[in-house]
Design an enzyme around this catalytic site. Structure first.
Site, mmCIF file in Angstrom:
data_model
loop_
_atom_site.group_PDB
_atom_site.id
_atom_site.type_symbol
_atom_site.label_atom_id
_atom_site.label_comp_id
_atom_site.label_asym_id
_atom_site.label_seq_id
_atom_site.Cartn_x
_atom_site.Cartn_y
_atom_site.Cartn_z
ATOM 1 N N ASP A 18 0.857 -1.169 0.000
ATOM 2 C CA ASP A 18 0.000 0.000 0.000
ATOM 3 C C ASP A 18 0.902 1.231 0.000
ATOM 4 O OD1 ASP A 18 -2.449 1.541 0.434
ATOM 5 O OD2 ASP A 18 -1.742 1.788 2.485
ATOM 6 N N ALA A 20 -0.096 5.168 1.455
ATOM 7 C CA ALA A 20 -0.196 6.001 2.663
ATOM 8 C C ALA A 20 -0.234 5.137 3.917
ATOM 9 C CB ALA A 20 -1.435 6.884 2.604
ATOM 10 N N ALA A 51 -12.890 9.906 10.080
ATOM 11 C CA ALA A 51 -12.340 9.836 8.724
ATOM 12 C C ALA A 51 -11.502 8.591 8.526
ATOM 13 C CB ALA A 51 -11.514 11.084 8.431
ATOM 14 N N MET A 55 -10.763 3.708 6.069
ATOM 15 C CA MET A 55 -9.485 3.888 5.372
ATOM 16 C C MET A 55 -9.077 2.636 4.604
ATOM 17 S SD MET A 55 -7.294 6.095 4.610
ATOM 18 C CE MET A 55 -7.679 7.367 5.776
ATOM 19 N N LYS A 59 -11.621 6.127 -2.776
ATOM 20 C CA LYS A 59 -12.047 7.335 -2.086
ATOM 21 C C LYS A 59 -13.530 7.672 -2.260
ATOM 22 C CE LYS A 59 -8.405 7.949 0.171
ATOM 23 N NZ LYS A 59 -8.255 6.517 0.368
ATOM 24 N N HIS A 62 -15.067 5.459 0.163
ATOM 25 C CA HIS A 62 -14.675 5.942 1.487
ATOM 26 C C HIS A 62 -15.610 7.068 1.928
ATOM 27 C CE1 HIS A 62 -11.034 7.016 4.242
ATOM 28 N NE2 HIS A 62 -12.146 7.466 4.788
ATOM 29 N N ARG A 167 -10.477 -2.454 -3.130
ATOM 30 C CA ARG A 167 -10.537 -3.214 -1.883
ATOM 31 C C ARG A 167 -11.945 -3.203 -1.276
ATOM 32 N NH1 ARG A 167 -5.614 0.477 0.037
ATOM 33 N NH2 ARG A 167 -3.930 -0.558 -1.091
ATOM 34 N N ASP A 193 -1.441 -1.178 5.934
ATOM 35 C CA ASP A 193 -1.726 -0.710 7.298
ATOM 36 C C ASP A 193 -3.213 -0.727 7.625
ATOM 37 O OD1 ASP A 193 -1.806 1.547 5.367
ATOM 38 O OD2 ASP A 193 -2.426 2.710 7.105
#
Length: 276
Positions: A18, A20, A51, A55, A59, A62, A167, A193
């Site tokens: 990944d 970020a 927020a 994650m 987006k 999201h 994902r 992460d």
């Protein structure tokens, strides 16, 4: 099977990272802070913790998921007198995109150890893949910045590159397998992460290494993390590890700097015939 083929069966062929919170942007602040700013543009406050809940997703998804969180949904209804619609998601996304493109490089510096780990993997003949919740427009802004700092995976798959989706489905991870010409999915490792990143890797049939401290699960800058008392570090690390293991991680470590011993361990498991 000859000796060369047997040796190949024992080796990791690719590690798919990944971005970020994994190889860049310690604490994963670029996507979260910009989402807060985008919602603020509609006079709907969103906390950093809120927020972070979705994650790892693409987006648009999201934003939609964030808008359905009970507290956020209640604020939206209070402001607009109705629940958030897909058209509202489109509007927030339209606000989000230019902000994210403008700000992504501000946060996206390599996490300590990332460059060294990628160099070691390459020296062992292991290909470096990557995928992300960022859309292609954001990655087009980020990639030149990252490359200038030495962060240059062999493959980058963005969240909106594939018609199949992102994902927690396996498609971005498997697109790396195709682009890199990898012969065995079981010889691939997904490093991420987020929980949905672990689900992605497991759905693709890969080994999964979760990063508990450097990314979204703890969500602190390196300085903030280092300033914590050991007992608080232990508490936050343990909670993050639990969430990542629950999402499917085979192993969990603090950051990308810690993964090389696990690559050796996975190769040892492959050598005795184990699979993810």
């Amino acid at each position: 099977m000859n000796a060369t083929e047997i040796q190949t069966q024992r080796k990791i062929e690719a590690v798919i990272f990944d971005w970020a919170g994994t190889i860049a942007d310690y604490g994963s602040f670029a996507p979260t802070q910009v989402l807060i700013d985008a919602f603020a543009g509609f006079d709907v406050p969103v906390t950093l913790a809120e927020a972070r809940v979705p994650m790892g997703m693409a987006k648009w998804k999201h934003i939609q998921t964030l808008g359905k969180l009970p507290a956020v949904a209640a604020r939206w209804v209070e402001k607009y007198g109705r629940e958030m619609t897909d058209a509202d998601v489109d509007a927030v996304y339209a606000k989000f995109m230019p902000l994210q493109i403008a700000k992504v490089a501000e946060y996206s510096y390599p996490i300590a150890g990332a460059l060294e780990v990628l160099g070691t993997l390459r020296s062992r003949g292991i290909r470096i893949g990557s995928c992300t919740g960022y859309p292609r427009e954001v990655m087009d802004a980020l990639i030149p910045h990252a490359r200038a700092l030495g962060l240059a995976p062999d493959c980058v798959i963005a969240a909106d590159d594939l018609q199949a989706g992102a994902r927690p489905g396996p498609w971005m991870a498997l697109a790396n397998v195709i682009e890199l010409g990898i012969g065995r999915v079981a010889a691939c490792v997904k490093v991420d992460d987020t929980g949905v990143g672990m689900q992605e890797g497991r759905n693709a049939g890969m080994w999964c290494i979760g990063l508990a401290v450097s990314g979204n699960e703890v969500g602190l800058t390196r300085a903030e993390w280092d300033a914590l008392e050991p007992a608080e570090q232990h508490r936050l690390r343990a909670a993050a590890e639990q969430r990542l293991f629950a999402a499917g991680a085979h192993y969990v470590v603090d950051s990308v700097a810690d993964i090389l011993p696990l690559i050796d361990l996975i190769e040892a498991r492959l050598a005795v015939g184990e699979r993810p």
